[in-house]
Design a protein around this motif. Structure first.
Motif, PDB file in Angstrom:
ATOM      1  N   HIS A  70       0.831  -1.208   0.000  1.00 16.39           N
ATOM      2  CA  HIS A  70       0.000   0.000   0.000  1.00 16.39           C
ATOM      3  C   HIS A  70       0.867   1.260   0.000  1.00 16.39           C
ATOM      4  N   VAL A  71       1.888   1.282   0.829  1.00  8.28           N
ATOM      5  CA  VAL A  71       2.778   2.446   0.901  1.00  8.28           C
ATOM      6  C   VAL A  71       3.483   2.662  -0.439  1.00  8.28           C
ATOM      7  N   LEU A  72       4.029   1.608  -0.996  1.00  7.14           N
ATOM      8  CA  LEU A  72       4.776   1.718  -2.252  1.00  7.14           C
ATOM      9  C   LEU A  72       3.854   2.083  -3.416  1.00  7.14           C
ATOM     10  N   GLU A  73       2.709   1.468  -3.461  1.00  7.85           N
ATOM     11  CA  GLU A  73       1.747   1.743  -4.530  1.00  7.85           C
ATOM     12  C   GLU A  73       1.177   3.159  -4.407  1.00  7.85           C
ATOM     13  N   SER A  74       0.906   3.593  -3.178  1.00  9.67           N
ATOM     14  CA  SER A  74       0.389   4.943  -2.955  1.00  9.67           C
ATOM     15  C   SER A  74       1.386   5.997  -3.403  1.00  9.67           C
ATOM     16  N   GLU A  75       2.666   5.760  -3.132  1.00  3.47           N
ATOM     17  CA  GLU A  75       3.675   6.719  -3.571  1.00  3.47           C
ATOM     18  C   GLU A  75       3.653   6.858  -5.093  1.00  3.47           C
ATOM     19  N   HIS A  76       3.483   5.755  -5.781  1.00  2.00           N
ATOM     20  CA  HIS A  76       3.388   5.803  -7.244  1.00  2.00           C
ATOM     21  C   HIS A  76       2.146   6.595  -7.671  1.00  2.00           C
ATOM     22  N   TYR A  77       1.020   6.350  -7.019  1.00  3.66           N
ATOM     23  CA  TYR A  77      -0.192   7.113  -7.322  1.00  3.66           C
ATOM     24  C   TYR A  77       0.052   8.603  -7.080  1.00  3.66           C
ATOM     25  N   TYR A  78       0.619   8.938  -5.936  1.00  8.90           N
ATOM     26  CA  TYR A  78       0.875  10.351  -5.611  1.00  8.90           C
ATOM     27  C   TYR A  78       1.790  10.993  -6.652  1.00  8.90           C
ATOM     28  N   HIS A  79       2.786  10.254  -7.106  1.00  7.93           N
ATOM     29  CA  HIS A  79       3.678  10.770  -8.149  1.00  7.93           C
ATOM     30  C   HIS A  79       2.873  11.127  -9.396  1.00  7.93           C
ATOM     31  N   LEU A  80       2.018  10.226  -9.821  1.00  7.06           N
ATOM     32  CA  LEU A  80       1.195  10.485 -11.003  1.00  7.06           C
ATOM     33  C   LEU A  80       0.241  11.650 -10.761  1.00  7.06           C
ATOM     34  N   ALA A  81      -0.312  11.743  -9.559  1.00 10.41           N
ATOM     35  CA  ALA A  81      -1.212  12.851  -9.228  1.00 10.41           C
ATOM     36  C   ALA A  81      -0.465  14.184  -9.251  1.00 10.41           C
ATOM     37  N   ILE A  82       0.781  14.184  -8.787  1.00  7.99           N
ATOM     38  CA  ILE A  82       1.586  15.404  -8.843  1.00  7.99           C
ATOM     39  C   ILE A  82       1.832  15.792 -10.298  1.00  7.99           C
ATOM     40  N   ASN A  83       2.194  14.819 -11.107  1.00  6.60           N
ATOM     41  CA  ASN A  83       2.399  15.110 -12.535  1.00  6.60           C
ATOM     42  C   ASN A  83       1.125  15.628 -13.186  1.00  6.60           C
ATOM     43  N   PRO A  97       0.535  -0.636 -11.641  1.00 13.64           N
ATOM     44  CA  PRO A  97       1.477  -1.675 -12.069  1.00 13.64           C
ATOM     45  C   PRO A  97       1.708  -2.723 -10.970  1.00 13.64           C
ATOM     46  N   PHE A  98       1.319  -2.412  -9.750  1.00 15.01           N
ATOM     47  CA  PHE A  98       1.496  -3.333  -8.623  1.00 15.01           C
ATOM     48  C   PHE A  98       0.400  -4.396  -8.576  1.00 15.01           C
ATOM     49  N   GLU A  99      -0.724  -4.098  -9.213  1.00 13.44           N
ATOM     50  CA  GLU A  99      -1.927  -4.911  -9.061  1.00 13.44           C
ATOM     51  C   GLU A  99      -1.725  -6.397  -9.334  1.00 13.44           C
ATOM     52  N   ASN A 100      -1.017  -6.728 -10.370  1.00  9.41           N
ATOM     53  CA  ASN A 100      -0.858  -8.138 -10.735  1.00  9.41           C
ATOM     54  C   ASN A 100       0.440  -8.759 -10.226  1.00  9.41           C
ATOM     55  N   GLN A 101       1.147  -8.031  -9.378  1.00  9.31           N
ATOM     56  CA  GLN A 101       2.386  -8.557  -8.800  1.00  9.31           C
ATOM     57  C   GLN A 101       2.052  -9.398  -7.576  1.00  9.31           C
ATOM     58  N   PRO A 102       2.587 -10.590  -7.482  1.00 10.60           N
ATOM     59  CA  PRO A 102       2.306 -11.409  -6.290  1.00 10.60           C
ATOM     60  C   PRO A 102       2.983 -10.814  -5.051  1.00 10.60           C
ATOM     61  N   LEU A 103       2.320 -10.979  -3.921  1.00  8.58           N
ATOM     62  CA  LEU A 103       2.892 -10.554  -2.644  1.00  8.58           C
ATOM     63  C   LEU A 103       3.750 -11.705  -2.118  1.00  8.58           C
ATOM     64  N   GLU A 123       9.037  -6.583  -3.122  1.00  3.82           N
ATOM     65  CA  GLU A 123       8.262  -5.334  -3.168  1.00  3.82           C
ATOM     66  C   GLU A 123       9.179  -4.139  -3.418  1.00  3.82           C
ATOM     67  N   LEU A 124      10.290  -4.099  -2.700  1.00  4.63           N
ATOM     68  CA  LEU A 124      11.233  -2.987  -2.857  1.00  4.63           C
ATOM     69  C   LEU A 124      11.873  -2.984  -4.238  1.00  4.63           C
ATOM     70  N   ALA A 125      12.227  -4.142  -4.732  1.00  6.24           N
ATOM     71  CA  ALA A 125      12.842  -4.230  -6.067  1.00  6.24           C
ATOM     72  C   ALA A 125      11.861  -3.778  -7.146  1.00  6.24           C
ATOM     73  N   PHE A 126      10.615  -4.204  -7.040  1.00  6.08           N
ATOM     74  CA  PHE A 126       9.626  -3.816  -8.037  1.00  6.08           C
ATOM     75  C   PHE A 126       9.353  -2.313  -7.983  1.00  6.08           C
ATOM     76  N   ALA A 127       9.322  -1.750  -6.789  1.00  6.36           N
ATOM     77  CA  ALA A 127       9.006  -0.329  -6.612  1.00  6.36           C
ATOM     78  C   ALA A 127      10.173   0.597  -6.924  1.00  6.36           C
ATOM     79  N   GLU A 128      11.387   0.071  -6.943  1.00  7.32           N
ATOM     80  CA  GLU A 128      12.583   0.919  -7.090  1.00  7.32           C
ATOM     81  C   GLU A 128      12.551   1.839  -8.317  1.00  7.32           C
ATOM     82  N   PRO A 129      12.224   1.357  -9.517  1.00 13.95           N
ATOM     83  CA  PRO A 129      12.204   2.279 -10.662  1.00 13.95           C
ATOM     84  C   PRO A 129      11.160   3.390 -10.502  1.00 13.95           C
ATOM     85  N   PHE A 130      10.037   3.084  -9.876  1.00  7.37           N
ATOM     86  CA  PHE A 130       9.011   4.097  -9.646  1.00  7.37           C
ATOM     87  C   PHE A 130       9.509   5.133  -8.637  1.00  7.37           C
ATOM     88  N   ARG A 131      10.201   4.650  -7.621  1.00  9.75           N
ATOM     89  CA  ARG A 131      10.759   5.545  -6.598  1.00  9.75           C
ATOM     90  C   ARG A 131      11.788   6.486  -7.223  1.00  9.75           C
TER      91      ARG A 131
END
Length: 157
Positions: free
Chosen positions: A47-60, A71-77, A83-91
């Motif tokens: 949720h934290v990682l996905e929300s940051e991505h949403y906020y980034h898009l909202a800022i843009n 992009p997180f939706e279909n990633q297995p938990l 989680e950190l590796a997948f989120a890194e490029p977005f971060r």
């Protein structure tokens, strides 16, 4: 240090402490939740990682998105490291975007989320709220771990 540098420093410091907490959650507690309505530990991290991505898009977008396809939706938990590796490029893109703003933009640029969240905030306010959002959830996870009887990371270094 200018205001943009301070915002980046705050976001990085919050993430550093979050990772300390996240990384010490035992694998067999990643699915733990205090009750059936609560997010599990790993769901909260997502949720934290996905929300940051949403906020980034909202800022843009300078406001709420009409449609958000995560992009997180279909990633297995699976694990925190995944989680950190997948989120890194977005971060990295998020921090790059912040570095492209100037100090005036922190107060002059408005993020209009009145349609879904009920507010319009300055960019600077929004960026601080993003870090606060993550901090709150890190505190929740510390409470989860206390409730579960699991040793917790010392984040006050």
């Amino acid at each position: 240090m200018n205001s943009i540098d301070l915002v980046i420093f705050n976001l990085e410091e919050v993430r550093r402490r979050s990772i300390k907490v996240w990384s010490l959650i035992p694998d067999d507690y990643l699915d733990w939740r205090p009750d059936q309505e609560a997010m599990s530990c790993i769901e909260m991290i997502r949720h934290v990682l996905e929300s940051e991505h949403y906020y980034h898009l909202a800022i843009n977008n300078r406001g709420s998105l009409n449609e958000f396809i995560s992009p997180f939706e279909n990633q297995p938990l699976i694990a925190v490291k995944n989680e950190l590796a997948f989120a890194e490029p977005f971060r990295k893109e998020f921090l790059k975007t912040i570095r492209e703003f100037n100090e005036e933009g922190l107060s002059e640029i408005k993020i209009d989320r009145s349609s879904d969240a009920g507010y319009i905030r300055s960019l600077g306010d929004m960026l601080l709220r993003i870090a606060y959002h993550e901090s709150i959830h890190t505190g929740q996870l510390l409470d989860y771990l206390r409730s579960a009887g699991v040793p917790r990371a010392k984040i006050w270094d």
